[in-house]
Design a protein around this motif. Structure first.
Motif, short mmCIF file in Angstrom:
data_model
loop_
_atom_site.label_atom_id
_atom_site.label_comp_id
_atom_site.label_asym_id
_atom_site.label_seq_id
_atom_site.Cartn_x
_atom_site.Cartn_y
_atom_site.Cartn_z
N UNK A 258 -18.33 16.90 31.25
CA UNK A 258 -17.77 15.74 30.57
C UNK A 258 -18.78 14.77 30.01
N UNK B 70 -13.56 10.78 31.12
CA UNK B 70 -14.75 10.28 30.43
C UNK B 70 -14.47 9.79 29.02
N UNK B 71 -13.27 10.09 28.52
CA UNK B 71 -12.94 9.69 27.15
C UNK B 71 -12.20 8.35 27.16
N UNK C 210 -14.37 17.15 31.19
CA UNK C 210 -13.96 15.94 31.89
C UNK C 210 -12.80 16.22 32.83
N UNK C 211 -11.80 16.95 32.35
CA UNK C 211 -10.63 17.28 33.18
C UNK C 211 -9.94 18.47 32.53
N UNK D 4 -8.31 12.68 30.34
CA UNK D 4 -9.72 13.07 30.48
C UNK D 4 -10.51 11.81 30.78
N UNK E 50 -2.70 13.38 33.45
CA UNK E 50 -3.42 14.32 32.57
C UNK E 50 -4.28 13.60 31.55
N UNK F 189 -12.40 16.26 39.22
CA UNK F 189 -11.80 15.20 40.00
C UNK F 189 -10.32 15.06 39.65
N UNK G 12 -13.55 17.00 26.54
CA UNK G 12 -12.29 16.89 27.28
C UNK G 12 -12.18 18.00 28.33
N UNK H 68 -7.64 20.63 33.44
CA UNK H 68 -6.18 20.74 33.50
C UNK H 68 -5.54 19.74 32.53
N UNK H 69 -6.08 18.51 32.50
CA UNK H 69 -5.55 17.51 31.57
C UNK H 69 -5.72 17.98 30.14
N UNK H 70 -6.88 18.55 29.84
CA UNK H 70 -7.13 19.03 28.48
C UNK H 70 -6.11 20.12 28.12
#
Lengths: 341, 258
Positions: free
Chosen positions: A289, B95-96, A222-223, B93, B91, A2, A219, A225-227
Motif C-alpha cells: 500500500x 492508505x488512500x 492497502x486492503x 483501502x 471495505x 489489516x 488499493x 479484500x476491500x479492493x
C-alpha cells in the motif's frame, strides 16, 4: 492485511500519513547526501566525473530492478526472481544475437522473456494461490537453471560492437582528436543506461500516480479484500505488477550484459536484495500500500553509492557484503518501526 | 409502484463442502421498502447478502432484477444493475484518501484516460458535505479518520452512483448516537426516493424503527418473513434464537386483527 474494522490496525496505520512518508523520503535523501560527503572526504577520486558516471551506470541496473520491485511491493508482494530473470533475459538476447538477429529485436526478445517469467510468477501467485515469496523463489531457481542450461554455464562473448552500445554508449559525448593521434574525451556524455533509467522512472511514476492501474496497485496492497469488493480486478492488478517487474528485470539484464559485451548466465546473483533494499529504503512498505518511484530512486542511489564508495575506499568485497546486509536489515527494521503503533 | 419487485432472489443455495450456508432461500424487495435481514452469527444472512452483492457465487437459484434474470460473477456485475453494498468492514483501502476510496474501481478519467483526481476530489467533497457538513479531511488517508467519518465515506460510495438497491450490513454497529441518528435519517430519505434497502442488523431498536418488513434466518433457512406490525420484539428474538415464533403468536395476532 489489516482488518479495517479493528482499532489496532487503525492506530498502526496512523503513522503512515503522507507526512510520515515524506519524512521517510527526506531522511533517505539526507542519508544519500551524507554518504556522498563521507565518501568524497575519504577518497578524492570519488567525486570525479568518471566515477560519477560509473555510479550512474551501476545504479541504473539497481534502479530498473527497483522500480519493478516497487510495483510488486506496493501490491503487498515480493519478487525474489529478478536477479535470475535478469540473467536469463541477457542470455536470451545474447543467443539471439549469436543466431543472427539484429541487436534491437534481440533485446526486445530478452525483455519479453523477462515479462513472461513475470507472467508465470503472477499466474502462480493469483491462480495457484501460492505466496509470492515461495512462487518467486521457485522462479529464481527456474530462470537461473534455464540460463545455465541454455549456455552450458559458459558466457557468450564476441557479440559485436552494436551489442555493447546500450551499456557503454552515451549521449552528447564530445571527443576530440589530439595532435598525437590519440582521442581526448572532452565531455564523456550522459550514459544511455542513465537516460533509460530516467525514462522508465518517469513512465512508472506516471503509471502509479495518474493511471487507473496504478491506483489499483495501491488499493490492492492497502486492503486486498476491500479492493476486490470495490470492483478492482485484484488478480489482474497483481499480474500486471509481476509482468512489469519481470520485463524491467529483462531490461536491466540487457543493460548489464551490454555493458560487459558478454552474456553471463551467472550474472545478477543476489541483485533482488539490492532491488528490495532500494525500494524499502525509499519508503516502500513490505506490508503493501505504500511506496513510490522517487523514493526507490533515492534508495537505488544509496545502494549504488554505498557499493561504489566502499570500492573506492578499498574496502574488500566481503566487507561490502556485510555492510549491505546490515543496511538491508536496517531498512526493513525502519519499515517495521513505521508500522508499529 | 412498478409491477416487478426491484430484486427477487429465488431458491438461492450456497454450500461450502458439507456445510449448507444458505438453503432454498427466496426473498424479494420492492421500491421504497426497507427489509430487515436478521439472524444470529452464522445464520446465513451475510452469505445471502454477499451473493446479492456479487461477492459470492451461489450454487443454485436465480436472481432477478426488475424482472430480468441476472448472473453475478463479481461485485462490478451487481453494481452495474444498481446494487450497492455497505459492508460491515466498510471495505476501505486504508492508505488512500476519501475521494480515492469513493471512486475506487470506478475512477473518473480525463479524455486521455488519465485519472481525473481534481474532478473526483470535487465530486467527493460535495457528496461528503451533503452527508456530513463537517467532513474536511479529504486529503488524509482514511486510516487516520474516525469511525463515523469512515462510515460516511462507505455510505457516500454506495449512494453516489445510480443506486436502486442498497445493502447495509450493520451500518450503525460502530457508530455513536448522533451518527446513528444520521444514518437512520439517511435511510428514511433514501426510502422516500424509492430506493429499496436490505438492512442487516442486530439492533432491535433500529430494526423496529426503520424496517417495513423483516426476514429472519436460522441455520441457512428463512424461518420467518413478516410485516413489522405483525410481530413484537420478543417474537423476533424467538425467531432468531429458536427459529420459530412463540406458541401463542398466531392467537395474539388473530386477536389484534379482530
Amino acid at each position: 492485511m489489516s482488518d479495517v474494522s479493528k482499532p489496532a490496525g487503525f492506530y498502526a496505520l496512523k503513522s503512515l500519513t503522507p507526512g510520515a512518508a515524506q519524512l521517510h523520503r527526506l531522511s533517505a535523501l539526507l542519508t544519500l547526501v551524507l554518504l556522498i560527503l563521507g565518501f568524497a572526504l575519504a577518497s578524492p577520486a570519488f567525486l570525479s566525473v568518471n566515477n560519477s558516471l560509473t555510479v550512474l551506470l551501476q545504479t541504473s541496473v539497481i534502479g530498473l530492478l527497483g522500480i519493478g520491485m516497487t510495483m510488486v511491493i506496493i501490491t503487498g508482494g515480493i519478487d525474489l526472481s529478478v536477479g535470475s530473470v535478469l540473467a536469463l533475459s541477457g542470455v536470451i538476447t545474447g543467443m539471439s544475437v549469436k543466431a543472427g538477429l539484429p541487436v534491437i529485436p534481440a533485446m526486445t526478445l530478452g525483455v519479453i522473456a523477462g515479462g513472461l517469467c513475470g507472467a508465470f510468477n503472477g499466474f502462480v501467485i493469483t491462480k495457484l494461490r501460492i505466496p509470492p515469496f515461495v512462487a518467486t523463489l521457485g522462479m529464481m531457481l527456474i530462470a537461473r537453471g534455464i540460463a545455465l542450461q541454455l549456455t552450458g554455464a559458459a558466457p557468450i562473448s564476441q557479440l559485436g560492437e552494436a551489442f555493447g552500445t546500450l551499456g557503454n554508449g552515451a549521449l552528447f559525448r564530445v571527443v576530440e582528436m589530439r595532435d598525437n593521434g590519440f582521442p581526448r574525451v572532452v565531455f564523456p556524455g550522459i550514459p544511455y543506461p542513465a537516460i533509460l533509467l530516467l525514462i522508465v522512472a518517469i513512465g512508472a511514476a506516471y503509471l502509479l500516480r495518474r493511471r487507473q492501474i496504478g491506483r489499483h496497485i495501491y488499493a490492492t496492497g492497502s486492503n486486498e479484500e476491500a479492493a476486490r469488493l470495490s470492483g478492482v480486478r485484484v488478480d489482474t492488478t497483481k499480474l500486471y505488477a509481476y509482468v512489469m517487474s519481470g520485463a524491467l528485470a529483462g531490461l536491466a539484464g540487457n543493460v548489464l550484459m551490454s555493458r560487459l559485451v558478454t552474456a553471463q548466465p551467472s550474472e545478477g546473483v543476489m541483485y533482488e536484495l539490492d532491488a528490495i533494499a532500494a525500494a524499502v529504503i525509499g519508503g516502500a512498505s513490505l506490508s503493501g500500500g505504500v511506496g513510490g518511484v522517487s523514493g526507490t530512486m533515492i534508495g537505488a542511489f544509496i545502494i549504488g553509492i554505498l557499493r561504489n564508495g566502499l570500492n573506492m575506499a578499498g574496502v574488500s568485497a566481503f566487507i561490502q557484503q556485510i555492510v549491505i546486509g546490515f543496511v538491508v536489515i536496517g531498512a526493513v527494521w525502519i519499515d517495521q518501526i513505521r508500522n508499529r503503533p | 409502484m412498478t409491477e416487478h419487485p426491484l430484486v427477487e432472489m429465488i431458491d438461492i443455495e450456497k454450500h461450502f463442502g458439507g456445510v449448507r450456508a444458505v438453503e432454498h432461500v427466496s426473498l424479494d424487495l420492492w421500491p421504497g421498502e426497507v427489509v430487515g435481514v436478521l439472524g444470529h452469527n452464522g445464520a446465513g444472512k451475510s452469505c445471502l447478502m454477499r451473493i446479492l452483492s456479487g461477492a459470492m457465487i451461489p450454487n443454485g437459484g436465480e436472481i432477478r432484477v426488475g424482472g430480468k434474470t441476472v448472473e453475478f460473477t463479481e461485485p462490478n456485475d451487481a453494481r452495474a444493475v444498481g446494487i450497492e453494498t455497505i459492508y460491515q468492514t466498510l471495505a476501505l483501502a486504508d492508505h488512500l484518501d476519501a475521494p480515492k476510496n469513493l471512486f475506487l474501481g470506478r475512477e473518473l478519467k480525463t479524455r486521455f484516460g488519465n485519472l481525473d483526481d481534481a474532478r473526483m476530489h470535487e465530486e467527493a467533497r460535495e457528496v461528503l458535505a451533503r452527508l456530513n457538513p463537517n467532513f474536511k479531511n479529504l486529503r488524509d488517508p482514511v486510516s487516520s479518520l474516525s469511525g463515523g467519518q469512515r462510515q460516511v465515506i462507505a455510505i457516500a460510495r454506495a449512494i453516489y452512483f445510480d443506486t436502486k438497491i442498497l445493502i447495509m450490513d450493520e451500518p450503525t454497529a460502530a457508530l455513536g448516537p448522533s451518527e446513528t441518528a444520521m444514518v437512520a435519517d439517511l435511510i428514511r430519505q433514501l426510502r422516500a426516493e424509492g430506493i429499496g434497502i436490505f438492512l442487516v442488523s442486530h439492533d432491535m431498536h433500529d430494526v423496529f424503527d426503520l424496517c417495513d418488513r423483516i426476514v429472519v434466518m436460522n441455520k441457512g433457512k428463512v424461518v420467518g418473513a413478516h410485516a413489522i406490525e405483525e410481530v413484537s420484539k420478543d417474537d423476533v428474538l424467538s425467531l432468531i434464537v429458536k427459529g420459530e415464533l412463540p406458541a401463542d403468536w398466531s392467537a395474539r395476532n388473530l386477536e389484534a386483527a379482530l
